[in-house]
Design an enzyme around this catalytic site. Structure first.
Site, short mmCIF file in Angstrom:
data_model
loop_
_atom_site.label_atom_id
_atom_site.label_comp_id
_atom_site.label_asym_id
_atom_site.label_seq_id
_atom_site.Cartn_x
_atom_site.Cartn_y
_atom_site.Cartn_z
N TYR A 1 -7.12 -44.18 29.60
CA TYR A 1 -6.78 -42.80 29.92
C TYR A 1 -6.58 -42.66 31.41
CZ TYR A 1 -7.10 -37.74 30.46
OH TYR A 1 -6.85 -36.42 30.79
N TYR B 1 1.78 -38.33 25.42
CA TYR B 1 0.49 -37.95 25.98
C TYR B 1 -0.44 -37.55 24.84
CZ TYR B 1 -2.51 -36.28 29.78
OH TYR B 1 -3.52 -36.12 30.69
#
Lengths: 387, 387
Positions: free
Chosen positions: A336, A286
């Protein structure tokens, strides 16, 4: 112990600056594609777990729009950036308990409108001001994730000597991967100099330290390993998983910015999988910020604490490196979609479907999810062999 | 198979017209009380699952306010009225998987302000108008749960001859229980005539067919059965569980109003527990409306389909009846905290802590959760013996 759970299907919509569909529509399309990818049909689905981003409150509406019937598991869940991994974990446990056999986990978001960001779902923190501490933080201008993470990154720089150029090495490596991925939003290669010249967002973060904003949806089909072996695609075994939510001590305590929740979830997940960092072929981490990749690598144990800057600057992350990381360009250059970004690329790499960006050795793939301000963390260990 | 999971602690705030605390504050108080009730301390907690009502987005804030550290499971979940049961199920599976040992599940809400309802969190449906069908429904004045459930109840009346007086029997029985409960908001006994005279809310529903609006919080501590036996209170074993989310066919199809999602989750949960309806001593059923109790009893198999009206009018539900149901007054007369209402009273009765309202035989207690417009359903089978 042989893995009893696998990811059998992956569905992705077009991602990026894709205008028109709402988040629920992206979600529905991703679910349909994931189910078809697995070689299943919608009536096979008996569980649906929805990441609560912009798709809030659509759970049963989504099920109905898809014509799903008699679901035995249905919920909307949020643990912010750790949600996608957490959904796969929840699905795995429900399948193991006999609650459901075929669980689809989906995340979708549509913050972009006609090319202008209307703000990602996870924008300004709504709970700021809830306590005296947070009131003070907000009054200091720390009203969103950029500023909070910037402060964390600055602490790491001050303590360990980490440099902006080292953060830049993460951005450069990910862009190199992105240049090989047809899914990536930003595909033009960049240099450290480009990174250094990109405008300030919140010091020490340049523009190229910060993730994109994207529209789209990602879904995965989770089922038993035994059943996955009879389906259309090679099973992506879920070898281990864990969460870690450190709470007060990392935010307010002496460790703020120096240690992340990955230090909790990473070792626990690797222990469940019976592996160490030496066994990991690919990392999908992440990367809301370059800094997050660096600290996650430290906390997972790929390098010593404080040595993340040198580690990422050594060239290990990019194409040809010893630890291929964020091979689709991640959230910085790819797309994203919260934790669905590393999850989707993790499935692609484990399957060997990465095309020009495929990593040669991909037996064990680590997937991380990070949320809040280093508050929430999930880790998945995916693999080609059930172990 | 012996039950491996138990509820070891129950924490309740003052409930009803309690002004001042916010939902997160109610939640924090409930968690503290549940942990103390179990004979534990907050550092023992390693999992926190939050029902996403009014407490949205406070997950990590709640954890931090309580000083919880290094949680291994943390999420906010919604499946509307089925959430409380679903959280206990999620906790059970996580404990079984070794993710966590001591998981607190909490629901809190604070829709009432200074005596005036600001609207419960689950008020008007936000997704109305999303499709052609729903646009038509909204244009017809069906903008909230009252009208949607009224239409379902009317269908039951037209098809099976169910009467308003039979719905009233549910309200009267629950009020009789409430008159014995210090926790109940409405404690003055009522008659069928009182029910009939109460004002229309949405025909065929009178005021006394509809649930209360309440402020407050409820939390339970879930842990392994083995560990629960070493703690402060008698374990409430979780013997079986299931969910059922029928989807499109029950809303739009020929069964609308005639069959609920309880027909899916009830039999599955009882099968897991290895019991039949004959083994059930007490029912704690989600009663947003009197009608919901009636149809849940039918769908659980306590009477034949269509005979719910006669069944509830026969006096079985109230004090001294053969099937004591909603022994705290339920959501109609006790307090309305979504699925935490039946869950809390289910724990109280299983433990034998009901005081003046305690049922003599309480070895097996069914707990239901119902949400959406008969869309979401969860069932828990609680018991005094692990089986």
């Amino acid at each position: 112990m042989s893995a009893d759970i696998a990811i059998a299907g992956l569905g992705m919509t077009e991602v990026g600056k894709v205008f028109g569909p709402t988040a629920p529509q992206f979600a529905a399309q991703a679910v349909r594609r994931a189910v078809a990818d697995a070689g299943l049909i919608l009536p096979d689905v008996d569980g649906l777990l929805v990441s609560a981003g912009a798709t809030r409150d659509v759970t049963i509406g989504l099920a109905k729009d898809l014509g799903l019937k008699d679901l035995q598991l249905l919920a909307q869940v949020t643990a912010f950036g750790s949600t996608a991994g957490a959904l796969v974990q929840y699905a795995a446990m429900a399948i193991r308990a006999g609650m459901a056999e075929t669980v689809v986990c989906v995340h979708a978001d549509a913050p972009l409108r006609d090319g202008t960001s209307a703000g990602a779902s996870y924008g300004a923190r709504r709970d700021l001001g809830a306590t005296g501490y947070r009131t003070a933080v907000a009054a200091a201008g720390m009203t969103g994730a950029n500023q909070m993470y910037a402060m964390a990154a600055r602490r790491h720089m001050l303590t360990f000597g980490t440099t902006s150029e080292q953060f830049g090495a993460v951005a450069v490596a990910e862009r190199a991967w992105a240049s090989r991925s047809p899914l990536a939003q930003l595909r033009d290669p960049i240099t450290i100099e480009d990174h250094q010249r990109s405008r300030w967002i919140a010091e020490p973060f340049h523009l190229f330290d910060c993730c994109l904003v994207s529209n789209g949806g990602v879904a995965v089909v989770v089922t038993s390993a035994a059943r996955a072996r009879d389906l259309a695609r090679p099973p992506v075994y879920v070898l281990g998983w864990a969460q870690g939510h450190p709470g007060v001590q990392l935010e307010r305590g002496s460790q703020f910015g120096l240690v992340s929740a990955a230090s909790l979830s990473g070792p626990a997940a690797m222990k469940m999988a019976g592996i160490t960092t030496n066994d990991v072929d690919v990392c999908e981490l992440y990367d809301c910020y370059t800094y997050t990749v660096l600290i996650t690598l430290e906390d997972y144990g790929f390098c010593a604490k404080g040595e993340g800057g040198e580690f990422v600057a050594s060239g290990v992350l990019g194409p040809g490196g010893a630890l291929p990381t964020n091979t689709g360009g991640g959230q910085l250059s790819g797309y994203y979609l919260w934790g669905a970004t590393p999850l989707s690329e993790g499935v692609i790499q484990t399957r060997g479907d990465g095309g020009d960006r495929q990593v040669d050795r991909h037996d064990v793939v680590l997937v991380s999810g990070n949320g809040g301000i280093l508050d929430y963390h999930s880790t998945l260990v995916l693999g080609t062999n059930p172990g």
